[in-house]
Design an enzyme around this catalytic site. Structure first.
Site, PDB file in Angstrom:
ATOM      1  N   GLY A  43       0.803  25.058  -0.345  1.00  0.00           N
ATOM      2  CA  GLY A  43       1.991  25.518  -1.061  1.00  0.00           C
ATOM      3  C   GLY A  43       3.114  24.508  -0.946  1.00  0.00           C
ATOM      4  N   GLU A  64      -4.153 -11.036 -10.976  1.00  0.00           N
ATOM      5  CA  GLU A  64      -2.984 -11.785 -11.432  1.00  0.00           C
ATOM      6  C   GLU A  64      -2.070 -10.866 -12.247  1.00  0.00           C
ATOM      7  OE1 GLU A  64      -4.090 -15.391 -13.397  1.00  0.00           O
ATOM      8  OE2 GLU A  64      -5.198 -16.140 -11.659  1.00  0.00           O
ATOM      9  N   GLN A 106     -10.286  34.825  -1.701  1.00  0.00           N
ATOM     10  CA  GLN A 106     -11.535  34.273  -2.251  1.00  0.00           C
ATOM     11  C   GLN A 106     -11.314  32.879  -2.838  1.00  0.00           C
ATOM     12  OE1 GLN A 106     -13.428  35.622  -6.058  1.00  0.00           O
ATOM     13  NE2 GLN A 106     -15.064  36.356  -4.706  1.00  0.00           N
ATOM     14  N   GLU A 160     -17.680  -4.512  -0.382  1.00  0.00           N
ATOM     15  CA  GLU A 160     -16.296  -4.115  -0.626  1.00  0.00           C
ATOM     16  C   GLU A 160     -16.226  -2.642  -1.020  1.00  0.00           C
ATOM     17  OE1 GLU A 160     -12.599  -5.172  -3.683  1.00  0.00           O
ATOM     18  OE2 GLU A 160     -14.459  -6.325  -3.768  1.00  0.00           O
ATOM     19  N   MET A 178      -7.349 -12.078  -5.992  1.00  0.00           N
ATOM     20  CA  MET A 178      -8.041 -12.132  -7.273  1.00  0.00           C
ATOM     21  C   MET A 178      -7.113 -11.737  -8.423  1.00  0.00           C
ATOM     22  SD  MET A 178     -11.794 -10.584  -6.366  1.00  0.00           S
ATOM     23  CE  MET A 178     -11.275  -9.384  -5.138  1.00  0.00           C
ATOM     24  N   THR A 180      -3.162  -7.232  -0.751  1.00  0.00           N
ATOM     25  CA  THR A 180      -3.091  -6.548   0.537  1.00  0.00           C
ATOM     26  C   THR A 180      -3.107  -7.568   1.665  1.00  0.00           C
ATOM     27  OG1 THR A 180      -4.216  -4.613  -0.377  1.00  0.00           O
ATOM     28  CG2 THR A 180      -4.233  -4.849   2.014  1.00  0.00           C
TER      29      THR A 180
END
Length: 386
Positions: free
Chosen positions: A339, A127, A279, A242, A125, A158
């Site tokens: 981290g 472009e 916490q 979809e 779809m 894809t």
């Protein structure tokens, strides 16, 4: 999911066995090479995991649509985001398009082989200069004595590098705006079809993405999928499914990221205590869990509406907006708890983070989703964007 529990458990066991044997040992290699081998699609077909809810005569199992979404969810939960997107396109979008819109001969030609994994599908779809704005589409299909002549290009496709058949959106009446869009089944072996170099992406590396070009491709009359000029209506008709697929991917990814994070913070020490004992950590995890459960409830609500054929494009836009945005936020917060280790390739959370980012972009960006929702509130007809 709201489906027969015995059938669901049977399929889930089959899915996990298949992923454990056919995907997990090789996925890092596929991420590095930027492609999924054809043998994997054959294995998925042999396991009955392609076209699960399609008709048996077309190679499917006639199971509930929830099972297809369960495959997507499990792929994402295990960190196979690129494969999940490739599967979503092939089995959750292209195959249902062909079953719903195709003639008997088109279904016979394509679907059984797609269910076996022998033929890979894609849909084109977007472009280079027109994404969700279908009115600006430049790809053209002109009638000829033999059928159609297709010219133009598509981008960010894809499965584009390896697809055997592509559903291509093209203008058949340039003067009619979005109402002049038609869909075509394009055999990629035809003369005039070309693929550009693989597009390198931030994440979902295993999923190949390509630019496709169509240089005066001569298509037979029966390459037209559905009615001429009805392409935009078909796209709107299929959008709920979809976006259910994108939502299933989001749910699975958040669950997977949360599980990784729980395991890490329970064993990681900082300032003489587990990271899980702070916490802030507990509040972050609680917040993600609460949002995940609410998101799943809305997903189940939409899934049931889809079964009843009452799920609207607005429902789909809300689902896609909320779940994809949740995925990006949640995975980001999970990575933060790792981290510095979260920023390394050694820890899988980094791949969850990379793979999440595109979820708010493809299948309609978050901004387009907000526009669709706003138009439904203000009573404005959406006639040119998806």
């Amino acid at each position: 999911m709201s489906v027969d529990q015995e059938a669901s458990a049977l399929f889930y066991s089959m899915i996990k066995r298949c992923l454990t044997k056919e995907v997990a040992p090789f996925y890092d290699q596929w991420e590095a090479s930027g492609e999924i081998p054809r043998s994997l699609w054959h294995a998925l077909g042999a396991a009955g995991l392609l076209g699960i809810d399609l008709d048996e005569q077309n190679g499917g199992s006639e199971a509930d649509i929830a099972i297809t979404q369960l495959v997507l969810e499990e792929l994402s939960r295990q960190g196979f985001g690129g494969l999940a997107s490739a599967y979503n396109i092939h089995a959750n979008i292209v195959m249902p398009y062909v079953q719903t819109l195709g003639t008997a001969s088109q279904r016979e030609q394509w679907l059984p082989a797609m269910a076996r994994g022998e033929i890979l599908g894609a849909i084109a779809m977007t472009e280079p200069h027109a994404g969700s704005d279908l009115a600006s589409m430049n790809t053209r299909a002109k009638r000829t004595n033999e059928g159609w002549e297709l010219s133009g290009s598509k981008i960010f496709i894809t499965n584009g590098q390896f697809a055997d058949v592509v559903i291509v959106c093209a203008k058949t009446d340039p003067s009619a705006g979005a109402k002049g869009v038609s869909l075509f089944l394009v055999d990629t072996h035809l003369s005039g079809f070309a693929r550009g170099k693989p597009i390198k992406k931030i994440g979902q590396h295993a999923s190949d993405t390509a630019e496709l070009s169509f240089d005066h491709i001569q298509l037979p009359h029966d390459a037209l999928l559905g009615e001429e000029g009805a392409g935009f209506r078909y796209l709107m008709q299929e959008l709920p499914r979809e976006r259910l697929g994108v939502g299933a991917q989001a749910l699975g990814a958040v669950e997977g990221a949360l599980a990784l994070t729980l395991a890490y913070v329970e064993q990681r020490q900082a300032f003489g205590q587990r990271v899980a004992d702070f916490q802030n950590t507990r509040f972050v995890l609680a917040d993600i869990k609460a949002q995940l459960d609410v998101a799943r409830a809305y997903f189940e609500h939409c899934l049931e509406k889809y079964r009843q054929r009452t799920m609207s494009s607005t429902d789909a836009a809300i689902l896609k907006l909320q779940l994809s945005e949740l995925q990006c936020r949640a995975v980001d917060r999970c990575l933060q708890l790792f981290g510095g280790y979260g920023y390394t390739e050694e820890y899988p959370i980094s791949r969850f983070y990379r793979d999440a980012r595109v979820q708010t972009i493809y299948a309609g960006s978050s901004e387009i989703m907000k526009e669709v929702i706003a138009r439904s509130l203000l009573g404005k007809v959406d006639s040119s964007s998806r």
